[in-house]
Design an enzyme around this catalytic site. Sequence first.
Site, PDB file in Angstrom:
ATOM      1  N   ASP A 295       0.853  -1.187   0.000  1.00 19.47           N
ATOM      2  CA  ASP A 295       0.000   0.000   0.000  1.00 19.47           C
ATOM      3  C   ASP A 295       0.896   1.247   0.000  1.00 19.47           C
ATOM      4  O   ASP A 295       1.986   1.239   0.575  1.00 19.47           O
ATOM      5  CB  ASP A 295      -0.893  -0.007   1.246  1.00 19.47           C
ATOM      6  CG  ASP A 295      -1.831   1.183   1.296  1.00 19.47           C
ATOM      7  OD1 ASP A 295      -2.873   1.137   0.622  1.00 19.47           O
ATOM      8  OD2 ASP A 295      -1.502   2.159   2.009  1.00 19.47           O
ATOM      9  N   HIS A 380     -11.588 -20.948  12.237  1.00 18.53           N
ATOM     10  CA  HIS A 380     -11.953 -22.308  11.826  1.00 18.53           C
ATOM     11  C   HIS A 380     -10.860 -22.894  10.937  1.00 18.53           C
ATOM     12  O   HIS A 380     -10.389 -24.013  11.166  1.00 18.53           O
ATOM     13  CB  HIS A 380     -13.290 -22.258  11.079  1.00 18.53           C
ATOM     14  CG  HIS A 380     -13.705 -23.549  10.444  1.00 18.53           C
ATOM     15  ND1 HIS A 380     -14.768 -24.288  10.896  1.00 18.53           N
ATOM     16  CD2 HIS A 380     -13.218 -24.227   9.369  1.00 18.53           C
ATOM     17  CE1 HIS A 380     -14.917 -25.367  10.144  1.00 18.53           C
ATOM     18  NE2 HIS A 380     -13.981 -25.350   9.204  1.00 18.53           N
ATOM     19  N   GLU A 381     -10.467 -22.148   9.918  1.00 22.38           N
ATOM     20  CA  GLU A 381      -9.503 -22.679   8.963  1.00 22.38           C
ATOM     21  C   GLU A 381      -8.126 -22.879   9.591  1.00 22.38           C
ATOM     22  O   GLU A 381      -7.463 -23.891   9.351  1.00 22.38           O
ATOM     23  CB  GLU A 381      -9.414 -21.755   7.745  1.00 22.38           C
ATOM     24  CG  GLU A 381     -10.714 -21.574   6.981  1.00 22.38           C
ATOM     25  CD  GLU A 381     -11.298 -22.873   6.439  1.00 22.38           C
ATOM     26  OE1 GLU A 381     -10.578 -23.883   6.372  1.00 22.38           O
ATOM     27  OE2 GLU A 381     -12.486 -22.883   6.099  1.00 22.38           O
ATOM     28  N   HIS A 384      -7.824 -25.994  11.544  1.00 21.12           N
ATOM     29  CA  HIS A 384      -7.498 -27.186  10.751  1.00 21.12           C
ATOM     30  C   HIS A 384      -5.984 -27.416  10.731  1.00 21.12           C
ATOM     31  O   HIS A 384      -5.515 -28.559  10.758  1.00 21.12           O
ATOM     32  CB  HIS A 384      -8.014 -27.049   9.321  1.00 21.12           C
ATOM     33  CG  HIS A 384      -9.466 -27.350   9.163  1.00 21.12           C
ATOM     34  ND1 HIS A 384     -10.018 -28.569   9.486  1.00 21.12           N
ATOM     35  CD2 HIS A 384     -10.499 -26.592   8.707  1.00 21.12           C
ATOM     36  CE1 HIS A 384     -11.321 -28.552   9.241  1.00 21.12           C
ATOM     37  NE2 HIS A 384     -11.634 -27.364   8.773  1.00 21.12           N
ATOM     38  N   TYR A 395      -9.393 -36.740   7.167  1.00 18.91           N
ATOM     39  CA  TYR A 395     -10.514 -35.914   6.725  1.00 18.91           C
ATOM     40  C   TYR A 395     -11.545 -36.748   5.957  1.00 18.91           C
ATOM     41  O   TYR A 395     -11.811 -36.553   4.773  1.00 18.91           O
ATOM     42  CB  TYR A 395     -10.002 -34.756   5.870  1.00 18.91           C
ATOM     43  CG  TYR A 395     -10.959 -33.603   5.791  1.00 18.91           C
ATOM     44  CD1 TYR A 395     -11.305 -32.879   6.926  1.00 18.91           C
ATOM     45  CD2 TYR A 395     -11.522 -33.225   4.576  1.00 18.91           C
ATOM     46  CE1 TYR A 395     -12.184 -31.814   6.851  1.00 18.91           C
ATOM     47  CE2 TYR A 395     -12.393 -32.167   4.491  1.00 18.91           C
ATOM     48  CZ  TYR A 395     -12.722 -31.466   5.636  1.00 18.91           C
ATOM     49  OH  TYR A 395     -13.595 -30.409   5.557  1.00 18.91           O
ATOM     50  N   GLU A 404     -13.869 -31.338  11.490  1.00 15.99           N
ATOM     51  CA  GLU A 404     -14.668 -30.152  11.172  1.00 15.99           C
ATOM     52  C   GLU A 404     -15.254 -29.521  12.430  1.00 15.99           C
ATOM     53  O   GLU A 404     -15.254 -28.296  12.595  1.00 15.99           O
ATOM     54  CB  GLU A 404     -15.797 -30.520  10.203  1.00 15.99           C
ATOM     55  CG  GLU A 404     -15.421 -30.413   8.746  1.00 15.99           C
ATOM     56  CD  GLU A 404     -15.047 -29.005   8.342  1.00 15.99           C
ATOM     57  OE1 GLU A 404     -15.773 -28.049   8.686  1.00 15.99           O
ATOM     58  OE2 GLU A 404     -14.011 -28.847   7.687  1.00 15.99           O
ATOM     59  N   GLU A 428     -21.807 -16.464   9.972  1.00 15.05           N
ATOM     60  CA  GLU A 428     -22.969 -15.578   9.849  1.00 15.05           C
ATOM     61  C   GLU A 428     -22.620 -14.202   9.296  1.00 15.05           C
ATOM     62  O   GLU A 428     -23.460 -13.540   8.672  1.00 15.05           O
ATOM     63  CB  GLU A 428     -23.670 -15.435  11.210  1.00 15.05           C
ATOM     64  CG  GLU A 428     -22.939 -14.616  12.264  1.00 15.05           C
ATOM     65  CD  GLU A 428     -21.760 -15.321  12.898  1.00 15.05           C
ATOM     66  OE1 GLU A 428     -21.078 -14.683  13.713  1.00 15.05           O
ATOM     67  OE2 GLU A 428     -21.528 -16.513  12.582  1.00 15.05           O
ATOM     68  N   THR A 432     -24.816 -15.002   2.882  1.00 11.46           N
ATOM     69  CA  THR A 432     -26.081 -14.403   2.413  1.00 11.46           C
ATOM     70  C   THR A 432     -26.344 -13.027   3.039  1.00 11.46           C
ATOM     71  O   THR A 432     -27.176 -12.882   3.930  1.00 11.46           O
ATOM     72  CB  THR A 432     -27.276 -15.335   2.694  1.00 11.46           C
ATOM     73  OG1 THR A 432     -27.297 -15.677   4.089  1.00 11.46           O
ATOM     74  CG2 THR A 432     -27.179 -16.600   1.872  1.00 11.46           C
ATOM     75  N   ASP A 438     -29.141 -15.639   9.397  1.00 13.40           N
ATOM     76  CA  ASP A 438     -28.821 -17.011   9.010  1.00 13.40           C
ATOM     77  C   ASP A 438     -27.313 -17.217   9.029  1.00 13.40           C
ATOM     78  O   ASP A 438     -26.530 -16.303   9.275  1.00 13.40           O
ATOM     79  CB  ASP A 438     -29.403 -17.364   7.643  1.00 13.40           C
ATOM     80  CG  ASP A 438     -28.726 -16.619   6.504  1.00 13.40           C
ATOM     81  OD1 ASP A 438     -28.058 -15.615   6.770  1.00 13.40           O
ATOM     82  OD2 ASP A 438     -28.874 -17.058   5.349  1.00 13.40           O
ATOM     83  N   ASP A 464     -19.419 -35.918   0.345  1.00 17.30           N
ATOM     84  CA  ASP A 464     -18.593 -35.043   1.185  1.00 17.30           C
ATOM     85  C   ASP A 464     -17.702 -35.812   2.149  1.00 17.30           C
ATOM     86  O   ASP A 464     -17.687 -35.563   3.362  1.00 17.30           O
ATOM     87  CB  ASP A 464     -19.488 -34.060   1.935  1.00 17.30           C
ATOM     88  CG  ASP A 464     -18.703 -32.965   2.631  1.00 17.30           C
ATOM     89  OD1 ASP A 464     -17.561 -32.705   2.230  1.00 17.30           O
ATOM     90  OD2 ASP A 464     -19.227 -32.384   3.593  1.00 17.30           O
ATOM     91  N   HIS A 469     -18.808 -32.410   7.036  1.00 12.10           N
ATOM     92  CA  HIS A 469     -19.483 -31.180   7.451  1.00 12.10           C
ATOM     93  C   HIS A 469     -20.821 -31.496   8.110  1.00 12.10           C
ATOM     94  O   HIS A 469     -21.160 -30.961   9.158  1.00 12.10           O
ATOM     95  CB  HIS A 469     -19.701 -30.243   6.257  1.00 12.10           C
ATOM     96  CG  HIS A 469     -18.426 -29.697   5.691  1.00 12.10           C
ATOM     97  ND1 HIS A 469     -17.745 -30.327   4.690  1.00 12.10           N
ATOM     98  CD2 HIS A 469     -17.723 -28.592   6.002  1.00 12.10           C
ATOM     99  CE1 HIS A 469     -16.660 -29.618   4.410  1.00 12.10           C
ATOM    100  NE2 HIS A 469     -16.625 -28.570   5.194  1.00 12.10           N
TER     101      HIS A 469
END
Length: 554
Positions: A295, A380-381, A384, A395, A404, A428, A432, A438, A464, A469
């Site tokens: 930057d 979360h990631e 892992h 997994y 998960e 959340e 969406t 949600d 999956d 999940h």
Amino acid sequence: MKKKNVLSLSLAAALALSAASSSVYAAPNLAVSEKVHVNQQNQSADFVVGKLTIPSNKSASGIVVDYLENKQARYKIGKGAAAEFEVLSESKDELGFTNVKLQQTYNGVPVFGSVVSAHVDKDGVLTSVSGEMAPELFANKNLKKGAKLKASKATSIALSDLANKIGGTPELDHQQGPELVVFVKDGQAHYAFSTELEFLYPEPGNYQYFVDAQTGEVLEAFNQIHEAASAPSAVTAPTGTNSVATGRGVLGDAKSVNTVVSSKGSYLVDKTRGNGIFTYNASNGTRIPGTLWLDADNVYNAAYDGAAVDAHVYAGKTFDYYKNTHNRNSYDNKGAQLISTVHYGKNYNNAFWNGSQMVYGDGDGSTFIPLSGGLDVIAHELTHAVTDTTADLIYQNESGAINESISDIFGTFVEYKVNVKPDWLIGEDIYTPSVSGDALRSMANPTLNGDPDHYSKRYTGTGDNGGVHYNSGISNKAAYLLVNGGTHYGVTVTGIGMAKAEKIYYRVLTQYLTPNSNYSHFRATTIQAATDLYGASSPEVASVKAAFSAVGVN
């Protein structure tokens, strides 16, 4: 993290808990006692706890190997097989126990997923042995023949199969292996070549293949994009002066941003944590890591900056959580660099840990906005990565669902610790944007998103990776009940609060879970983690038992 696809779960057998109290190690005034948790699927012990040996001055790993040799009939590994176990690590844990992790091998070849985690106390007494071992390899006819296939041929077979799976030839970013392993499928052991294929085109993936080393048959293949494919290459930090910039995140909130300022401008580099935090720009391409974010004025207020600001700051917050709460120095506990790439792809509705770094899409603006805008997504990631360097949960199937869920659990713990609009919803903030309230998943009520909240409702299909999940909802609900309390399926749980729960979950993840852990093993070992911390007769242990019972895991 990706929106769950309905998944398959190979039916993991319920386990039984039995007690015994005899051992060749017993002395007249030094009683040896043990409780044995047996996997009903193969009738082999997968968790033993108690005072398993008398005090000894031998090394901790020697004590464990001697015990396994003495108990070879219980584990069905054969006489002398314990000497073939390879010591992976030996370290003191936070309670003063020596934690020993061992890899099962057969004729010098590692057995995939068969890792033992054991504890020896300060007096040289073995107190627990956790992990599932492959039984009766000595009697398996397939292993008498040895490997016939060339490693290069196994790789060709895997690549051809992968091209058919994804509908095109992958552009490999990294390949690990092939490595000769013993792979057990449906109770039969095979020599197999294990190969990991990491790619970003035509879609991101990190497939692990097992190709029979005698016949060339593909025994198993699954996408383990959250699992490590390779050790990340070290990034060299630019020279310059540490600075604190101002910036705005995806949601427009103001943040302080650690940077490095030089004559070229301001880099999104934080040299104050571990071996550094680095944030890159993929510029809507699919090459990673991309270009180190630079930057001009050390002010990151443009809308395009938001994804980078959040990825950078939230990686630091997650680092701080593990360091300050659990004394863990980055995900590998060795100060590993945290590398993130934002603006990956065009309208890419996903985020993932590829084994080396974090990658975040911008979303399509309808299903998702830039995914780095969710602190629980980032935590979360990165969890892992913690899992990969500790329990290394495979997994797939139940171990994958636990993998998960652990990421959801710690994603929520971090959100509460940092106090960024904490709740028991996952994703959340970035899911969406036009729909209020949600989320990808609800831990308080997994059924809101179609996930099971009880083991009897688990998914047993083939999608999956076997329900990684989908079936995480079972453990997510148990964690919610353990922290907050409540009554579920007629079982009342007394909440113990987050501070105690996070210590229990961290201990079970780093000390007791092993690659093949299933839900019943998860219950038994979480009870033990709580016992270590608070005592066998404690209210905390009672609540752990109740929480797992409430979701049907016994």
